[in-house]
Design a protein around this motif. Structure first.
Motif, mmCIF file in Angstrom:
data_model
loop_
_atom_site.group_PDB
_atom_site.id
_atom_site.type_symbol
_atom_site.label_atom_id
_atom_site.label_comp_id
_atom_site.label_asym_id
_atom_site.label_seq_id
_atom_site.Cartn_x
_atom_site.Cartn_y
_atom_site.Cartn_z
ATOM 1 N N HIS A 180 61.789 4.171 -3.928
ATOM 2 C CA HIS A 180 63.211 4.178 -3.557
ATOM 3 C C HIS A 180 63.658 2.783 -3.145
ATOM 4 O O HIS A 180 64.745 2.341 -3.512
ATOM 5 C CB HIS A 180 63.477 5.166 -2.417
ATOM 6 N N GLU A 181 62.851 2.100 -2.371
ATOM 7 C CA GLU A 181 63.222 0.765 -1.916
ATOM 8 C C GLU A 181 63.315 -0.213 -3.079
ATOM 9 O O GLU A 181 64.146 -1.112 -3.078
ATOM 10 C CB GLU A 181 62.233 0.283 -0.866
ATOM 11 N N THR A 182 62.488 -0.033 -4.096
ATOM 12 C CA THR A 182 62.493 -0.924 -5.248
ATOM 13 C C THR A 182 63.727 -0.734 -6.125
ATOM 14 O O THR A 182 64.299 -1.700 -6.614
ATOM 15 C CB THR A 182 61.227 -0.701 -6.097
ATOM 16 N N VAL A 183 64.157 0.512 -6.325
ATOM 17 C CA VAL A 183 65.241 0.780 -7.274
ATOM 18 C C VAL A 183 66.572 1.133 -6.625
ATOM 19 O O VAL A 183 67.535 1.426 -7.319
ATOM 20 C CB VAL A 183 64.854 1.886 -8.280
ATOM 21 N N GLN A 184 66.654 1.078 -5.303
ATOM 22 C CA GLN A 184 67.875 1.556 -4.649
ATOM 23 C C GLN A 184 69.130 0.809 -5.076
ATOM 24 O O GLN A 184 70.221 1.368 -5.075
ATOM 25 C CB GLN A 184 67.733 1.541 -3.136
ATOM 26 N N SER A 185 69.016 -0.431 -5.479
ATOM 27 C CA SER A 185 70.207 -1.158 -5.920
ATOM 28 C C SER A 185 70.659 -0.728 -7.308
ATOM 29 O O SER A 185 71.752 -1.068 -7.746
ATOM 30 C CB SER A 185 69.942 -2.662 -5.908
ATOM 31 N N GLN A 186 69.828 0.041 -8.007
ATOM 32 C CA GLN A 186 70.132 0.466 -9.369
ATOM 33 C C GLN A 186 70.642 1.898 -9.457
ATOM 34 O O GLN A 186 70.941 2.376 -10.537
ATOM 35 C CB GLN A 186 68.889 0.337 -10.254
ATOM 36 N N LEU A 187 70.713 2.599 -8.332
ATOM 37 C CA LEU A 187 71.185 3.974 -8.362
ATOM 38 C C LEU A 187 71.833 4.343 -7.047
ATOM 39 O O LEU A 187 71.700 3.636 -6.059
ATOM 40 C CB LEU A 187 70.048 4.946 -8.708
ATOM 41 N N ASP A 188 72.583 5.434 -7.075
ATOM 42 C CA ASP A 188 73.203 5.970 -5.876
ATOM 43 C C ASP A 188 72.369 7.148 -5.403
ATOM 44 O O ASP A 188 72.067 8.055 -6.182
ATOM 45 C CB ASP A 188 74.635 6.425 -6.167
ATOM 46 N N LEU A 189 71.993 7.129 -4.140
ATOM 47 C CA LEU A 189 71.140 8.182 -3.587
ATOM 48 C C LEU A 189 71.979 9.222 -2.856
ATOM 49 O O LEU A 189 72.839 8.884 -2.042
ATOM 50 C CB LEU A 189 70.118 7.583 -2.619
ATOM 51 N N VAL A 190 71.707 10.484 -3.144
ATOM 52 C CA VAL A 190 72.329 11.613 -2.464
ATOM 53 C C VAL A 190 71.212 12.385 -1.790
ATOM 54 O O VAL A 190 70.177 12.650 -2.403
ATOM 55 C CB VAL A 190 73.081 12.526 -3.468
ATOM 56 N N VAL A 191 71.406 12.723 -0.525
ATOM 57 C CA VAL A 191 70.400 13.485 0.216
ATOM 58 C C VAL A 191 70.881 14.915 0.406
ATOM 59 O O VAL A 191 72.070 15.211 0.256
ATOM 60 C CB VAL A 191 70.080 12.837 1.584
ATOM 61 N N ILE A 192 69.960 15.804 0.767
ATOM 62 C CA ILE A 192 70.314 17.203 0.972
ATOM 63 C C ILE A 192 70.279 17.601 2.441
ATOM 64 O O ILE A 192 70.505 18.758 2.760
ATOM 65 C CB ILE A 192 69.419 18.146 0.123
ATOM 66 N N SER A 193 70.010 16.631 3.329
ATOM 67 C CA SER A 193 70.012 16.953 4.759
ATOM 68 C C SER A 193 70.226 15.682 5.582
ATOM 69 O O SER A 193 69.931 14.574 5.131
ATOM 70 C CB SER A 193 68.682 17.598 5.176
ATOM 71 N N ALA A 194 70.713 15.884 6.795
ATOM 72 C CA ALA A 194 70.880 14.760 7.719
ATOM 73 C C ALA A 194 69.519 14.176 8.092
ATOM 74 O O ALA A 194 69.396 12.968 8.299
ATOM 75 C CB ALA A 194 71.626 15.222 8.966
ATOM 76 N N ALA A 195 68.496 15.022 8.154
ATOM 77 C CA ALA A 195 67.154 14.536 8.480
ATOM 78 C C ALA A 195 66.676 13.527 7.442
ATOM 79 O O ALA A 195 66.080 12.506 7.794
ATOM 80 C CB ALA A 195 66.176 15.707 8.570
ATOM 81 N N GLN A 196 66.926 13.796 6.174
ATOM 82 C CA GLN A 196 66.558 12.833 5.135
ATOM 83 C C GLN A 196 67.286 11.510 5.354
ATOM 84 O O GLN A 196 66.686 10.448 5.298
ATOM 85 C CB GLN A 196 66.933 13.361 3.752
ATOM 86 N N MET A 197 68.591 11.591 5.566
ATOM 87 C CA MET A 197 69.392 10.383 5.725
ATOM 88 C C MET A 197 68.948 9.585 6.947
ATOM 89 O O MET A 197 68.802 8.368 6.891
ATOM 90 C CB MET A 197 70.871 10.745 5.835
ATOM 91 N N ASN A 198 68.698 10.273 8.032
ATOM 92 C CA ASN A 198 68.310 9.598 9.277
ATOM 93 C C ASN A 198 66.906 9.005 9.215
ATOM 94 O O ASN A 198 66.590 8.069 9.948
ATOM 95 C CB ASN A 198 68.417 10.558 10.457
ATOM 96 N N SER A 199 66.067 9.530 8.340
ATOM 97 C CA SER A 199 64.687 9.036 8.263
ATOM 98 C C SER A 199 64.580 7.694 7.541
ATOM 99 O O SER A 199 63.549 7.030 7.630
ATOM 100 C CB SER A 199 63.788 10.062 7.579
ATOM 101 N N ALA A 200 65.616 7.306 6.831
ATOM 102 C CA ALA A 200 65.563 6.052 6.069
ATOM 103 C C ALA A 200 66.924 5.351 6.102
ATOM 104 O O ALA A 200 67.587 5.216 5.071
ATOM 105 C CB ALA A 200 65.127 6.330 4.642
#
Length: 102
Positions: free
Chosen positions: A58-78
């Protein structure tokens, strides 16, 4: 194997689409990382973004895609990753209560 073929075909034909909405986790991340095309990719993450398998990718390709999470826990963990939205994949148990007989 069918999922892999489906995803591979989408990335091979990416110029035909406005964007790809990918749910495949590692396979889609790897294909996006090697894709030279610039069409948008939205990746809905179903695995923890900090797992030992997905975190570095994820850290390598994050500038090449838009990330959508399914929970606040996912978002808060990174918090260092670029998330564009959170779409809960749960059921509202107060609206849809369990019924023994259907």
């Amino acid at each position: 194997m069918l999922e892999l073929m489906h995803i591979l075909k989408a990335y091979q034909e990416i110029e035909q689409y406005d964007f790809i909405h990918d749910h495949s986790d590692a396979i889609g991340l790897a294909l996006r990382a090697i894709s030279s095309r610039l069409e948008p990719v939205i990746q809905t993450m179903h695995a923890p973004p900090t797992s030992k398998w997905y975190g570095p990718v994820h850290e390598t390709v994050q500038s090449q895609l838009d990330l959508v999470v399914i929970s606040a826990a996912q978002m808060n963990s990174a918090p260092h990753l670029r998330f564009v939205d959170m779409i809960h994949h749960g059921i509202q148990t107060d609206r849809f209560t369990f019924q023994q007989d259907k």
